[in-house]
Scaffold this active site. Structure first.
Site, mmCIF file in Angstrom:
data_model
loop_
_atom_site.group_PDB
_atom_site.id
_atom_site.type_symbol
_atom_site.label_atom_id
_atom_site.label_comp_id
_atom_site.label_asym_id
_atom_site.label_seq_id
_atom_site.Cartn_x
_atom_site.Cartn_y
_atom_site.Cartn_z
ATOM 1 N N ASP A 92 0.800 -1.146 0.108
ATOM 2 C CA ASP A 92 0.072 0.021 -0.056
ATOM 3 C C ASP A 92 0.939 1.364 -0.047
ATOM 4 O OD1 ASP A 92 -1.616 2.329 0.527
ATOM 5 O OD2 ASP A 92 -2.774 1.081 2.308
ATOM 6 N N PHE A 93 0.864 2.111 -1.134
ATOM 7 C CA PHE A 93 2.025 3.014 -1.056
ATOM 8 C C PHE A 93 1.733 4.305 -0.082
ATOM 9 C CE2 PHE A 93 0.838 2.366 -6.014
ATOM 10 C CZ PHE A 93 1.486 1.116 -6.051
ATOM 11 N N HIS A 177 6.052 11.351 -23.293
ATOM 12 C CA HIS A 177 6.508 10.164 -24.170
ATOM 13 C C HIS A 177 6.463 10.500 -25.708
ATOM 14 C CE1 HIS A 177 2.055 9.685 -25.491
ATOM 15 N NE2 HIS A 177 2.469 9.130 -26.336
ATOM 16 N N GLU A 215 -6.201 12.300 -33.398
ATOM 17 C CA GLU A 215 -6.527 10.901 -33.043
ATOM 18 C C GLU A 215 -7.780 10.471 -33.477
ATOM 19 O OE1 GLU A 215 -4.992 9.572 -29.259
ATOM 20 O OE2 GLU A 215 -5.221 11.650 -28.704
ATOM 21 N N ASP A 234 -4.205 17.808 -21.509
ATOM 22 C CA ASP A 234 -3.936 16.535 -21.758
ATOM 23 C C ASP A 234 -2.959 16.273 -22.713
ATOM 24 O OD1 ASP A 234 -4.267 13.651 -21.446
ATOM 25 O OD2 ASP A 234 -5.286 13.376 -23.250
ATOM 26 N N HIS A 239 2.757 17.434 -24.980
ATOM 27 C CA HIS A 239 3.261 17.189 -26.274
ATOM 28 C C HIS A 239 3.281 18.069 -27.412
ATOM 29 C CE1 HIS A 239 2.315 13.533 -24.166
ATOM 30 N NE2 HIS A 239 1.002 13.365 -24.660
HETATM 31 C C1 BG6 Z 1 -1.407 10.856 -23.822
HETATM 32 C C2 BG6 Z 1 -2.850 11.285 -23.629
HETATM 33 O O1 BG6 Z 1 -0.440 11.578 -23.288
HETATM 34 O O2 BG6 Z 1 -1.226 10.775 -25.346
HETATM 35 C C3 BG6 Z 1 -3.750 10.636 -24.460
HETATM 36 O O3 BG6 Z 1 -3.252 11.221 -22.311
HETATM 37 C C4 BG6 Z 1 -3.499 10.453 -25.831
HETATM 38 O O4 BG6 Z 1 -5.042 11.093 -24.275
HETATM 39 C C5 BG6 Z 1 -1.973 10.089 -26.201
HETATM 40 O O5 BG6 Z 1 -4.393 9.583 -26.514
HETATM 41 C C6 BG6 Z 1 -1.646 9.861 -27.497
HETATM 42 O O6 BG6 Z 1 -0.427 9.340 -27.645
HETATM 43 P P1 BG6 Z 1 0.124 8.519 -29.312
HETATM 44 O O7 BG6 Z 1 1.462 8.437 -28.700
HETATM 45 O O8 BG6 Z 1 -0.745 7.742 -29.252
HETATM 46 O O9 BG6 Z 1 0.087 9.791 -30.077
#
Ligand code: BG6
Length: 491
Positions: A92-93, A177, A215, A234, A239
């Site tokens: 449990d964190f 990412h 997307e 988000d 990004h």
């Molecule tokens: C995430 C978002 O950071 O990136 C998501 O929270 C989004 O909502 C996703 O769908 C998109 O990432 P990728 O790599 O599929 O373009």
């Protein structure tokens, strides 16, 4: 990926049974194993709340690997070898005492420790404190955290302060990412290894820039989370602003993490604030209604599972961004991102200015702008649209636009492009921070985004509707036509 990892790294994965760990992190670690990049003694401690023993957790992880690793890339022997490195610890964190056992697992004198918090950001501070209190981390420990770092400037400061009580900035690896995507890193190579572009990269030669991250998917069962965030928090705060920084930043003096991050921060600081009077011309906010996606009927945002009627959260946003510095003065960056758009596509288009004096047929004048199209995903590559003479005796000096095409998979015969998380985990193991976001980047990005969110709250106006499967509200098209331009697919 080049050199083998000669340094032994042990990795504690908090939230190991969660969605991110199962879909992305374990498959990425499996791929590093498959590429023989993990040190032969490196170990992984999967930590989560659910009760499992190590054998049970390994079985579960193997099923998930089979599900999330591409069929042709899953190898039973590699999976067994990788899972042989994995132990499971139920914890449990919030419970400090439970952390004491973590010390038995990690012997710090022989390896670097990586702590990956694949948990809700609200847990980061607690996990960091508990690790510290129990002597589970020291100044060599690397801590990896995911976005969102807060949901505005104030809350991000709280999280960063909590992490900062335990870890120094050079121990913190904040993930965006997109920075791990091969094609995103290629922006650095494209810009700074090719003098052809380096010398053309400013307001003298570029008229405007488009960044689209589209997307086709909707909310995918995450309505509760998404509705509190919305597309600006988000996607734009992280990004899209990172992509914008990589396109707009000045050349760093070297490839070190801080040289690159210093240049990105300068761009963030130079973003023109979108004040209330600019909202009508610089911002379009949309929310999808029922429509079609990849040929099938899909519900609107307010009809998704778990939806609360009347939500004003945006699922689409288009922005006209201006950068107040010498290089970019007068060059708008049109950026947009949305859910339930016609296709999944991330691309950047650099529109170059026409030659100063035009001598060809007047009816072709609109063709006379070179464009560099950088496809981040899918079909990774780039295409430079240039003008040539149309062939044939009867064509005179008629012009024709055509691409100089570079499709990575064909040109370099790459059999696979590594997933962003493979690259990111690999860089954490090497201790290289250049693909991770520094605290001041996060905070400057929030500061700029917060103003837009405040303006929306103050105006109380609802988002504009767009049917699922279209390119967002018509107001987004109007935003570019007002400036005599158009989004690339409308051109
Ligand atoms: C995430 C978002 O950071 O990136 C998501 O929270 C989004 O909502 C996703 O769908 C998109 O990432 P990728 O790599 O599929 O373009």
């Amino acid at each position: 990926m080049a050199d083998r990892n000669e340094t032994r790294c042990d990795l504690m994965m908090f939230g190991a049974l969660g969605d991110l760990a199962q879909r992305k992190l374990f498959p990425a670690l499996y791929q590093l194993e498959r590429a023989s990049l993990l040190h032969r003694k490196s170990r992984v401690l999967a930590i989560d709340r659910k009760t499992y023993d190590t054998a049970g957790a390994r079985n579960l992880l193997k099923d998930k690997l089979r599900e999330h690793v591409k069929a042709g890339e899953f190898d039973d022997i590699v999976a067994e070898r990788f899972l042989g490195r994995v132990d499971y610890h139920c914890l449990d964190f919030n419970e400090p005492k439970g952390f004491a056992h973590l010390n038995d697992w990690h012997s710090s004198d022989q390896s670097n420790l990586i702590v990956y918090m694949a948990t809700a950001p609200a847990m980061y501070g607690e996990i960091a404190r508990n690790l510290h209190r129990n002597g589970c981390c020291d100044h060599n420990t690397r801590a990896v955290v995911e976005k969102p770092i807060g949901h505005d400037l104030e809350s991000s400061k709280v999280i960063n302060d909590e992490l900062g009580e335990v870890f120094n900035e050079n121990q913190l690896f904040r993930i965006d990412h997109y920075l791990g995507k091969e094609t995103v890193q290629n922006l650095i190579a494209l810009r700074f290894a090719n003098n052809l572009f380096a010398s053309q990269w400013d307001q003298n030669h570029i008229s405007h820039v488009e960044i689209s991250v589209a997307e086709s998917v909707g909310i995918e069962g995450r309505w509760g989370y998404f509705d509190k965030a919305g597309q600006v928090r988000d996607m734009v705060q992280n990004h899209l602003l990172q992509l914008l920084c990589l396109i707009a930043m000045d050349p760093p003096s070297d490839l070190s993490a801080d040289s690159i991050r210093n240049e990105k921060v300068k761009v963030l600081k130079a973003l023109r604030r979108i004040t209330p009077d600019l909202m009508a011309t610089h911002v379009v906010r949309g929310q999808y209604t029922a429509g079609t996606s990849t040929g099938k009927p899909v519900p609107g945002y307010l009809e998704e599972e778990g939806a609360i009627k009347g939500s004003k959260t945006e699922t689409f946003v288009a922005l006209k961004v201006e950068i107040d510095n010498w290089r970019w003065s007068g060059v708008p960056f049109y950026i947009r991102t949305g859910k339930r758009l016609p296709e999944k596509l991330s691309q950047i288009i650099i529109h170059f200015k026409p030659a100063p004096h035009y001598i060809f047929d007047p009816d072709q004048k609109h063709l006379a702008n070179n464009k560099l199209i950088i496809r981040l995903q899918p079909d990774e590559g780039m295409s430079l649209q240039i003008l040539t003479k149309d062939q044939g005796l009867d064509k005179g000096m008629r012009l024709r636009q055509g691409p100089l095409e570079l499709t990575f998979s064909e040109t370099f015969e790459t059999d696979r492009i590594p997933d962003a998380y493979e690259r990111l985990l690999w860089e954490v193991m090497k201790g290289n921070q250049y693909l991770f976001v520094r605290r001041d980047e996060v905070e400057n990005a929030w500061q700029w985004v917060d103003q837009i969110m405040r303006n929306w709250d103050d105006s109380g106006s609802p988002p504009k509707r767009y049917a699922a499967g279209t390119w967002g509200p018509v107001a987004s098209i109007a935003m570019t036509t007002r400036d005599g331009r158009s989004w690339y697919e409308d051109a």
